[in-house]
Write a protein that holds these residues in place. Structure first.
Motif, PDB file in Angstrom:
ATOM      1  N   CYS A 103     107.553  23.706  70.592  1.00  0.00           N
ATOM      2  CA  CYS A 103     108.474  23.384  71.530  1.00  0.00           C
ATOM      3  C   CYS A 103     108.998  24.387  72.409  1.00  0.00           C
ATOM      4  CB  CYS A 103     109.466  22.220  70.924  1.00  0.00           C
ATOM      5  SG  CYS A 103     108.908  20.925  70.412  1.00  0.00           S
ATOM      6  N   ILE A 104     109.548  25.555  71.544  1.00  0.00           N
ATOM      7  CA  ILE A 104     110.165  26.635  72.038  1.00  0.00           C
ATOM      8  C   ILE A 104     109.266  27.351  72.929  1.00  0.00           C
ATOM      9  CG2 ILE A 104     111.141  28.857  71.480  1.00  0.00           C
ATOM     10  CD1 ILE A 104     112.058  27.420  69.029  1.00  0.00           C
ATOM     11  N   ILE A 105     108.054  27.819  72.363  1.00  0.00           N
ATOM     12  CA  ILE A 105     107.229  28.229  73.491  1.00  0.00           C
ATOM     13  C   ILE A 105     106.690  27.757  74.531  1.00  0.00           C
ATOM     14  CG2 ILE A 105     104.765  29.347  73.476  1.00  0.00           C
ATOM     15  CD1 ILE A 105     105.270  29.946  70.448  1.00  0.00           C
ATOM     16  N   GLY A 106     106.632  26.584  74.436  1.00  0.00           N
ATOM     17  CA  GLY A 106     106.218  25.426  75.731  1.00  0.00           C
ATOM     18  C   GLY A 106     107.407  25.444  76.566  1.00  0.00           C
ATOM     19  N   VAL A 160     102.937  36.053  74.231  1.00  0.00           N
ATOM     20  CA  VAL A 160     104.050  35.698  73.252  1.00  0.00           C
ATOM     21  C   VAL A 160     104.038  36.912  72.246  1.00  0.00           C
ATOM     22  CG1 VAL A 160     105.054  34.341  71.543  1.00  0.00           C
ATOM     23  CG2 VAL A 160     103.975  33.627  73.537  1.00  0.00           C
ATOM     24  N   LEU A 161     104.959  37.743  71.956  1.00  0.00           N
ATOM     25  CA  LEU A 161     105.217  38.752  71.261  1.00  0.00           C
ATOM     26  C   LEU A 161     106.182  38.253  70.134  1.00  0.00           C
ATOM     27  CD1 LEU A 161     104.935  41.855  70.292  1.00  0.00           C
ATOM     28  CD2 LEU A 161     107.048  41.979  71.551  1.00  0.00           C
ATOM     29  N   ASP A 162     105.515  38.526  68.859  1.00  0.00           N
ATOM     30  CA  ASP A 162     106.188  38.395  67.528  1.00  0.00           C
ATOM     31  C   ASP A 162     106.207  39.655  66.802  1.00  0.00           C
ATOM     32  OD1 ASP A 162     107.551  37.466  65.065  1.00  0.00           O
ATOM     33  OD2 ASP A 162     106.357  35.812  64.764  1.00  0.00           O
ATOM     34  N   PRO A 163     107.384  40.508  66.761  1.00  0.00           N
ATOM     35  CA  PRO A 163     107.273  41.672  66.165  1.00  0.00           C
ATOM     36  C   PRO A 163     107.611  41.800  64.881  1.00  0.00           C
ATOM     37  CG  PRO A 163     109.476  41.372  67.508  1.00  0.00           C
ATOM     38  CD  PRO A 163     108.538  40.374  67.672  1.00  0.00           C
ATOM     39  N   SER A 178     103.707  35.540  58.374  1.00  0.00           N
ATOM     40  CA  SER A 178     102.535  34.608  58.177  1.00  0.00           C
ATOM     41  C   SER A 178     101.752  34.256  59.429  1.00  0.00           C
ATOM     42  CB  SER A 178     102.859  33.236  57.502  1.00  0.00           C
ATOM     43  OG  SER A 178     103.797  32.316  58.068  1.00  0.00           O
ATOM     44  N   GLY A 179     102.408  34.487  60.479  1.00  0.00           N
ATOM     45  CA  GLY A 179     101.578  34.075  61.888  1.00  0.00           C
ATOM     46  C   GLY A 179     101.855  32.991  62.301  1.00  0.00           C
ATOM     47  N   THR A 180     102.985  32.056  62.016  1.00  0.00           N
ATOM     48  CA  THR A 180     103.288  30.850  62.483  1.00  0.00           C
ATOM     49  C   THR A 180     103.285  30.850  64.141  1.00  0.00           C
ATOM     50  OG1 THR A 180     104.152  29.933  60.423  1.00  0.00           O
ATOM     51  CG2 THR A 180     104.389  28.847  62.485  1.00  0.00           C
ATOM     52  N   THR A 181     104.001  31.767  64.599  1.00  0.00           N
ATOM     53  CA  THR A 181     104.351  31.881  66.047  1.00  0.00           C
ATOM     54  C   THR A 181     103.148  32.100  66.725  1.00  0.00           C
ATOM     55  OG1 THR A 181     106.783  32.741  65.599  1.00  0.00           O
ATOM     56  CG2 THR A 181     105.802  33.081  67.789  1.00  0.00           C
ATOM     57  N   LEU A 182     102.183  33.008  66.171  1.00  0.00           N
ATOM     58  CA  LEU A 182     101.087  33.445  66.852  1.00  0.00           C
ATOM     59  C   LEU A 182     100.061  32.004  67.033  1.00  0.00           C
ATOM     60  CD1 LEU A 182     100.379  36.603  64.784  1.00  0.00           C
ATOM     61  CD2 LEU A 182     101.780  36.403  66.906  1.00  0.00           C
ATOM     62  N   VAL A 183     100.242  31.450  65.936  1.00  0.00           N
ATOM     63  CA  VAL A 183      99.256  30.269  65.840  1.00  0.00           C
ATOM     64  C   VAL A 183      99.686  29.169  66.869  1.00  0.00           C
ATOM     65  CG1 VAL A 183      98.543  27.915  64.452  1.00  0.00           C
ATOM     66  CG2 VAL A 183      98.575  30.581  63.366  1.00  0.00           C
ATOM     67  N   ALA A 184     101.144  29.007  66.993  1.00  0.00           N
ATOM     68  CA  ALA A 184     101.737  28.265  67.758  1.00  0.00           C
ATOM     69  C   ALA A 184     101.337  28.395  69.288  1.00  0.00           C
ATOM     70  CB  ALA A 184     103.285  27.776  67.776  1.00  0.00           C
ATOM     71  N   ALA A 185     101.412  29.850  69.514  1.00  0.00           N
ATOM     72  CA  ALA A 185     101.068  30.248  70.908  1.00  0.00           C
ATOM     73  C   ALA A 185      99.811  30.188  71.156  1.00  0.00           C
ATOM     74  CB  ALA A 185     101.500  31.905  71.169  1.00  0.00           C
ATOM     75  N   ARG A 219      98.571  30.083  74.967  1.00  0.00           N
ATOM     76  CA  ARG A 219      99.200  31.502  75.345  1.00  0.00           C
ATOM     77  C   ARG A 219      98.481  32.550  74.671  1.00  0.00           C
ATOM     78  NH1 ARG A 219     101.498  26.975  77.050  1.00  0.00           N
ATOM     79  NH2 ARG A 219     103.356  26.998  77.849  1.00  0.00           N
ATOM     80  N   ASN A 220      98.517  34.108  75.119  1.00  0.00           N
ATOM     81  CA  ASN A 220      98.015  34.952  74.551  1.00  0.00           C
ATOM     82  C   ASN A 220      99.218  35.430  73.492  1.00  0.00           C
ATOM     83  OD1 ASN A 220      95.618  35.594  75.917  1.00  0.00           O
ATOM     84  ND2 ASN A 220      97.037  35.958  77.649  1.00  0.00           N
ATOM     85  N   SER A 221      98.810  36.248  72.283  1.00  0.00           N
ATOM     86  CA  SER A 221      99.775  36.600  71.492  1.00  0.00           C
ATOM     87  C   SER A 221      99.730  37.758  70.781  1.00  0.00           C
ATOM     88  CB  SER A 221     100.016  35.342  70.358  1.00  0.00           C
ATOM     89  OG  SER A 221      98.793  35.399  69.518  1.00  0.00           O
ATOM     90  N   LEU A 222     100.663  38.514  70.492  1.00  0.00           N
ATOM     91  CA  LEU A 222     100.578  39.716  69.859  1.00  0.00           C
ATOM     92  C   LEU A 222     101.652  39.574  68.689  1.00  0.00           C
ATOM     93  CD1 LEU A 222      99.521  42.621  69.468  1.00  0.00           C
ATOM     94  CD2 LEU A 222     101.573  43.190  71.212  1.00  0.00           C
ATOM     95  N   GLY A 223     100.987  39.916  67.259  1.00  0.00           N
ATOM     96  CA  GLY A 223     101.923  40.133  66.361  1.00  0.00           C
ATOM     97  C   GLY A 223     102.122  41.334  65.587  1.00  0.00           C
TER      98      GLY A 223
END
Length: 96
Positions: free
Chosen positions: A24-27, A36-39, A43-50, A55-59
């Protein structure tokens, strides 16, 4: 949005958020193809959602275990469904 303690997406990180919440937030704040950057990815949940939203993602995380877990989750994403979202808000509204 509390996590169901039996949800299949749960991996044991105490600060892990539900994928549905992060979607919801990312969308709301990104478009497909954005980065989407998660510094502090844990566990990578933000990366999975992206990734699920196109979306591309970088964790980034200093823990080798966290990086391993995030990679594993990206290779085989697990997303718990929500009965509430499936039915919709109106199904739970009570009339006076």
């Amino acid at each position: 949005m509390p996590r169901n303690p039996k949800a299949r997406e749960r991996v044991g990180y105490p600060t892990q958020k539900p994928i549905l919440l992060l979607e919801c937030i990312i969308g709301l704040v990104t478009d497909p193809g954005d980065l989407v950057l998660d510094p502090f990815c844990g566990s990578g949940t933000t990366l999975v959602a992206a990734e699920l939203l196109g979306r591309n993602s970088l964790g980034i995380d200093p823990s080798p275990e966290a990086v391993r877990l995030a990679r594993q989750r990206l290779e085989q994403p697990v997303k718990t469904s929500s009965e509430l979202l499936r039915k919709g808000r109106d199904a739970y509204m009570q009339s006076d």
